[in-house]
Write a protein that holds these residues in place. Structure first.
Motif, PDB file in Angstrom:
ATOM      1  N   THR A   1       0.875  -1.177   0.262  1.00  0.00           N
ATOM      2  CA  THR A   1      -0.142  -0.051   0.032  1.00  0.00           C
ATOM      3  C   THR A   1       0.966   1.136  -0.083  1.00  0.00           C
ATOM      4  O   THR A   1       2.014   1.078  -0.310  1.00  0.00           O
ATOM      5  CB  THR A   1      -0.767   0.060   1.292  1.00  0.00           C
TER       6      THR A   1
ATOM      7  N   LYS B   1      -2.652   6.384   0.596  1.00  0.00           N
ATOM      8  CA  LYS B   1      -4.012   5.390   1.111  1.00  0.00           C
ATOM      9  C   LYS B   1      -4.185   4.863   2.097  1.00  0.00           C
ATOM     10  O   LYS B   1      -5.339   5.128   2.798  1.00  0.00           O
ATOM     11  CB  LYS B   1      -3.724   4.255   0.069  1.00  0.00           C
ATOM     12  N   GLU B   2      -3.338   5.004   2.973  1.00  0.00           N
ATOM     13  CA  GLU B   2      -3.427   4.647   4.411  1.00  0.00           C
ATOM     14  C   GLU B   2      -4.009   5.630   5.085  1.00  0.00           C
ATOM     15  O   GLU B   2      -5.044   5.502   5.767  1.00  0.00           O
ATOM     16  CB  GLU B   2      -2.142   4.093   5.252  1.00  0.00           C
TER      17      GLU B   2
END
Length: 661
Positions: free
Chosen positions: A281, A285-286
């Motif tokens: 990832t 995004k996190e």
């Protein structure tokens, strides 16, 4: 139809005028964000509605005999029109001290000014808070210093409405500060969880917090742009650091410390990105995923709504700020700086808290445990500043010196003197020498007395002469004879009078010199004389007692037992016992002692230490704090001692108001 034609012409003029102006970076970012959030039809409808609502038309009758003129109408021409928003500024009678333009990054930069500039700033601030606003005559550094001053005070009073009111006025009367006032206010609101206020402020001032000041470039004022060359930053790192506002606290006002925090922060973000990448990832995004959970679960915003979008943006920025705080706390701990920043997360939803902890804070903590070793130890100038901010910081080095003592008293004394130099701005400097004198007494007598003289040297120069005794119980063997005691007492007495350090230090060495004198005694004759002149002997004993007294001091020594001696120096000069505070306050000894304790601890003390002090005096902690506040209220018209987390603190300016020195 005519009205529509007029509107169309005005729209065309506005488009042409705006087309010739290159938008700032912030304007471009803001425009792109809004375009993503609104359809073309919504943008068109909103533009037309705003134009219809705001445009005013001068109407003239056909015969030209009457007309309606509105002074607020500004014609679109090639001429300039100045709007004076500062017509209520007052001229300072003595003239504003010149201060050449510079980028101000913290309140501490006031320390590098002249006495005249510092004096004017104090007058400027007091008048500002009382509703009088001076014309700074172009010296805008004063206004920016006030901005940071107000931000620092907010950290104490925690009233966001008070801060907003102050910054609104500051931005109104000194427009060059306005964009920064709003930017910092938004940051404070976001960190405090005032999401609705953030939305309101951004809605009200969505253009004004962008950079519209040519004199103060918004990006230059950010961390990344400022330190790009000094830290050899890449463009990506510059953008990363520009997300963070310049930290307005005492620790980061020391540039050495600030640079180490920045380097650590850049390294942590880089390693965090690598961790996310290995997990398949990205950091973007996190952060977006966690922000979405917070927006929906904590604030209960509907996905896609205006509030939701603002929350996603502000929360994502908040994550970077939290990581920066963790980095700063790590550097503070590494440098022995006692106070830490609050890194608590205000989100109450359990799922939101779990996501933040598992995906951000725990990973950051793990990285810091390894990356902290890259931090450079402070240089001498930084050590001095850190010691002035944390008055008990010297204890770390002192413990190291005593733990690693190698039966080398000379080296120990030299190390303590060097430690004293690094604490020259520390109001508690005398305690270093007092504790060192007690420690080395078990190993070397001359060194102990030497360090005690150094203690007196710094104690005399402090606000209050504590005059701690030469340790209340001197270790066995420090003085073997009464003559040695009297010699040292005489040295102390003369030093208190003349304050000649070199003379006193040279005299200390002679205390233990053997004074040889051959005397032949006829014991039979002595006994006969004693019998005949017993009254005379008693009188001589009175004159030859161990006590010493002159016009200034009385020095008494008393053998407590076979191992301990008490030495007490009593000054006769009444001035030494006078209160250092305003006489009309009529402070008692306990109140004076607690105020002196605040002074020696840089005006901030742990509540546990206050409680320990109160117990030693046989009073309750709250009782003594309230009594001081009540006594000083009439002078200050405010509370003197304030509670802040685990600390009690005093504003230095308030302390000066009640002090006579």
């Amino acid at each position: 139809m005519t009205a529509l034609i007029i509107i169309g012409v005005i729209i065309l003029i506005i488009i042409v005028v705006k087309g010739n102006k290159k938008p700032t970076r912030q304007e471009a970012i803001y425009t792109n964000l809004k375009i993503r959030q609104k359809s073309e039809k919504e943008i068109h409808d909103e533009l037309v509605q705003n134009l219809v609502k705001n445009i005013k038309i001068a109407v003239t009758t056909s015969n030209g005999t009457s007309s309606y003129n509105d002074d607020s109408i500004i014609d679109v021409t090639d001429q300039t029109y100045n709007i004076n928003s500062n017509n209520h500024l007052k001229k300072y009678s003595s003239g504003v001290p010149y201060w050449s333009h510079r980028y101000v990054y913290s309140y501490s930069e006031l320390n590098s000014t002249s006495d005249e500039q510092e004096k004017f700033y104090c007058i400027f601030k007091i008048n500002f808070l009382n509703g009088t606003y001076f014309d700074l005559e172009g010296n805008m550094n004063y206004a920016f210093i006030l901005l940071f001053d107000l931000l620092n005070e907010y950290d104490d009073h925690k009233s966001i409405s008070k801060l907003e009111s102050q910054l609104k006025i500051l931005g109104e009367f000194y427009p060059k500060t306005k964009s920064y006032c709003i930017s910092f206010l938004i940051d404070k609101m976001e960190l405090g969880g005032y999401s609705d206020d953030v939305l309101r402020l951004r809605t009200e001032d969505r253009f004004s917090y962008q950079n519209y000041n040519s004199d103060y470039d918004y990006d230059y004022w950010r961390l990344g742009s400022k330190y790009k060359s000094k830290l050899n930053l890449s463009e990506e790192q510059v953008i990363l650091l520009n997300k963070i506002n310049y930290p307005s606290n005492n620790f980061c006002s020391i540039e050495f410390c600030c640079l180490e925090v920045l380097k650590l922060y850049v390294d942590v973000i880089q390693e965090l990105k690598s961790k996310y990448k290995s997990d398949g990832t990205t950091i973007e995004k996190e952060f977006l995923f966690i922000a979405d959970v917070i927006a929906r679960k904590h604030f209960r915003y509907r996905n896609g709504s205006q509030n939701y979008k603002y929350c996603i943006e502000s929360t994502t920025n908040e994550f970077y700020s939290i990581i920066f705080k963790y980095c700063e706390n790590a550097v503070r701990e590494f440098y022995g700086h006692k106070r830490k920043l609050n890194t608590d997360i205000y989100h109450t939803n359990e799922e939101a808290k779990t996501e933040v902890e598992s995906k951000i804070t725990l990973k950051v903590s793990e990285l810091l445990s390894t990356l902290i070793s890259k931090i450079i130890h402070p240089d001498e100038a930084t050590e001095i500043e850190l010691n002035s901010q944390t008055t008990s910081r010297w204890k770390l080095k002192f413990e190291e010196l005593t733990t690693n003592y190698k039966i080398n008293p000379k080296e120990f004394v030299e190390s303590i003197i060097e430690l004293g130099k690094l604490n020259k701005k520390n109001p508690s400097i005398e305690n270093i020498f007092f504790e060192a004198s007690k420690f080395i007494a078990k190993h070397d007598k001359v060194s102990s007395l030497t360090l005690y003289i150094h203690y007196l040297h710094h104690d005399i120069k402090s606000v209050t002469f504590d005059n701690k005794q030469l340790t209340k119980t001197i270790q066995k063997g420090l003085f073997k004879t009464n003559e040695q005691i009297q010699d040292f007492e005489q040295i102390v007495n003369e030093f208190i009078s003349d304050k000649n350090l070199d003379k006193a230090l040279k005299a200390v060495v002679k205390v233990y010199e053997v004074k040889r004198k051959k005397i032949q005694l006829d014991r039979t004759t002595i006994k006969e004389v004693q019998a005949q002149h017993s009254g005379t002997v008693e009188l001589l004993n009175e004159y030859l007692r161990d006590d010493f007294e002159d016009e200034n001091d009385t020095i008494q020594n008393q053998e407590i037992n076979s191992e301990e001696i008490m030495i007490e120096i009593i000054q006769k000069n009444d001035e030494s016992h006078q209160s250092p505070f305003l006489p009309k306050l009529s402070l008692n000894q306990i109140q004076i002692s607690i105020l002196e304790l605040f002074y020696k601890n840089n005006f901030s003390i742990l509540q546990s230490e206050i409680e320990e002090f109160a117990k030693s005096k046989g009073v309750f902690k709250n009782q003594v704090i309230e009594s001081v506040n009540e006594t000083c209220y009439e002078v200050l018209d405010d509370v003197l001692i304030e509670e802040e987390d685990d600390y009690y603190s005093i504003i230095p300016e308030y302390f000066q108001k009640i002090s006579t020195k």
